[in-house]
Enzyme design. Structure first.
Site, PDB file in Angstrom:
ATOM      1  N   ASP A 195       0.818  -1.048  -0.030  1.00  0.00           N
ATOM      2  CA  ASP A 195      -0.100  -0.057  -0.032  1.00  0.00           C
ATOM      3  C   ASP A 195       0.832   1.365   0.025  1.00  0.00           C
ATOM      4  OD1 ASP A 195       0.896  -0.337   2.653  1.00  0.00           O
ATOM      5  OD2 ASP A 195      -0.859   0.389   3.676  1.00  0.00           O
TER       6      ASP A 195
ATOM      7  N   ASP B 145       7.905  -5.534  14.285  1.00  0.00           N
ATOM      8  CA  ASP B 145       8.370  -4.043  14.066  1.00  0.00           C
ATOM      9  C   ASP B 145       8.740  -3.592  15.501  1.00  0.00           C
ATOM     10  OD1 ASP B 145       5.797  -3.892  14.315  1.00  0.00           O
ATOM     11  OD2 ASP B 145       5.429  -2.273  13.124  1.00  0.00           O
TER      12      ASP B 145
END
Ligand SMILES: *[C@@H]1O[C@H](CO)[C@@H](O)[C@H](O)[C@H]1NC(C)=O
Ligand SMILES: *[C@@H]1O[C@H](CO)[C@@H](O)[C@H](O)[C@H]1NC(C)=O
Length: 438
Positions: free
Chosen positions: A205, A283
């Site tokens: 995206d 992350d």
């Protein structure tokens, strides 16, 4: 090698034969025409001229042959040196030995075409930047979109579609477990199946800037040569138009906060973290001190990626409130031609730190009231977590921490623009490290 020798020997034999046969002929003429010495002299001169020119011809032929052989060998060595063979889905491909694949993490968004269109449009070289689309989820409509790009991209599909066991309390975060599994598999493929030495990871995206590839090419030597760097990211977490200097698209920073969102890593780093890769929230895991080990990333003043995806695992509110405002750079900066040595730790930790702490300190109120007498850069000091947060909120900056590191922070320093002025939100000059409890 053997064949080259053979050609050489043939050429030499040929010369020898020409030489010998002429001597025999010369010997015969001596007998046949011995009666007329003037004639003989003339003939001899002619013959020796013939032989000389023939010898010269053969000399030059041999020289040509040798040069040809050497050139061929060099070409082969060069080709072997610069190209690597990669087998993807049982098919062989050849890429530059210094290729940096772009690995696109995909699942079920057909809008991936927007991302792939841009990646292909701005790609300066197919040999240097193969595009690998790694798809999880087996979403057929998305698979078809990716396949429509044919040989412009490589589609690989994460084979393990089994259910993941998730602790009951984390049921609603199951998506993060799948993402972590997929990332781990995709990076293993990239580095251990395809044997690339580095990679750029992006998600399906993201829009990219025209100099996206140039940015990573230009910063690659820094990542390779400075062991205190472990990533290059295209993302500025505080990259909203009013917080950045859009006239300085060449400006780069070091940051202790791992930004992700279009980032480059080396195989060495993957060797280090792949064996302990987490089951979820990769992350935030990578931002922990055990993984980061005091290393930093390079990040730009003006982002080279922008996310256009609203529907995803992380909720749409974060997108509406924050992500969609990040400014995407539009100007091409020739990073490979710039001198970026100022970003090496030994230079940066002297020059950047000296610059920040030589600036006059002001308060947020003074900044807002515009009561500062000069136009130059200033510093706002913070000493506690709450002070940081309060200032960050006032100034429109991201105010959260991961493992004690504020977004975009380097040695606790956050750089941004406020009312067209450069400002550094910075801890005490005697700062000694991050506090993971912040
Ligand atoms: C990647 O491959 C290595 C070596 O085969 C293995 O030990 C590791 O578990 C794999 N990691 C992931 C995240 O799949
Ligand atoms: C690059 O910049 C540094 C200063 O940051 C300077 O010392 C160095 O000589 C420059 N290198 C080149 C090749 O211009």
């Amino acid at each position: 090698m053997r064949r080259n020798h053979y050609i050489l020997i043939c050429a030499l034999s040929l010369t020898l034969w020409v030489f010998v046969s002429h001597y025999i002929f010369l010997g015969r003429t001596n007998f046949d025409f011995s009666t007329n010495s003037e004639n003989v002299d003339k003939k001899l001169n002619e013959l020796s001229a013939d032989i000389n020119s023939e010898l010269e011809l053969h000399d030059s032929m041999i020289e040509n042959l040798q040069q040809n052989i050497i050139a061929k060998r060099r070409e082969k060595e060069k080709a072997e040196h610069e190209r690597m063979q990669v087998v993807i889905n049982n098919e062989k491909f050849h890429y530059s030995n210094s290729a940096i694949p772009v690995v696109v993490i995909a699942c079920n968004r057909v809008s991936i075409s927007r991302c792939l269109d841009m990646l292909i449009k701005h790609r300066p070289s197919v040999e240097k930047f193969p595009i690998i689309v790694s798809q999880d989820c087996n979403h057929e409509a998305t698979t078809n979109v990716i396949k429509s790009y044919q040989n412009q991209v490589h589609l690989i599909q994460q084979p393990d579609q089994s259910e993941i066991s998730v602790p009951p309390k984390e049921k609603k975060f199951k998506g993060y477990f799948k993402i972590a599994r997929h990332y781990g598999w995709a990076l293993n493929q990239t580095f251990y199946e395809f044997n690339f030495n580095s990679a750029i990871i992006i998600e399906d995206d993201l829009d990219i800037a025209p100099d996206f590839y140039e940015y990573f090419l230009g910063t690659y030597p820094l990542l390779k040569n400075d062991p205190s760097l472990w990533c290059v990211s295209a993302w500025n977490d505080n990259g909203k138009p009013n917080l950045i200097d859009t006239r300085s698209p060449e400006l780069l920073y070091r940051t202790d906060f791992f930004p992700g969102l279009g980032w480059m890593l080396t195989k060495d780093l993957w060797d280090e973290i792949s064996t302990k890769w987490p089951r979820s929230y990769w992350d935030d895991w990578i931002r922990q001190p055990e993984q980061r080990k005091d290393r930093s990333c390079i990040r730009p003043e003006v982002s080279r990626t922008r996310t256009f995806g609203k529907i995803g695992v992380s909720n749409g509110m974060y997108f509406d409130k924050h992500l969609k405002f990040i400014h995407l750079n539009s100007e091409f900066v020739p990073f490979t031609k710039l001198n970026l040595t100022y970003l090496l730790r030994e230079n940066y930790d002297v020059e950047y730190v000296k610059l920040v702490y030589s600036l006059p300190t002001v308060t947020y109120e003074e900044l807002k009231m515009n009561t500062i007498q000069h136009n130059g850069a200033v510093r706002i000091a913070y000493y506690t977590k709450d002070q940081f947060r309060r200032n960050a909120k006032f100034l429109g900056l991201m105010d959260d921490f991961r493992s004690g590191v504020p977004r975009t922070g380097y040695r606790g320093i956050v750089s941004f623009i406020f009312n067209s002025r450069r400002v550094f939100l910075a801890p005490h000059p005697s700062w000694r490290g991050y506090d993971p409890t912040w």
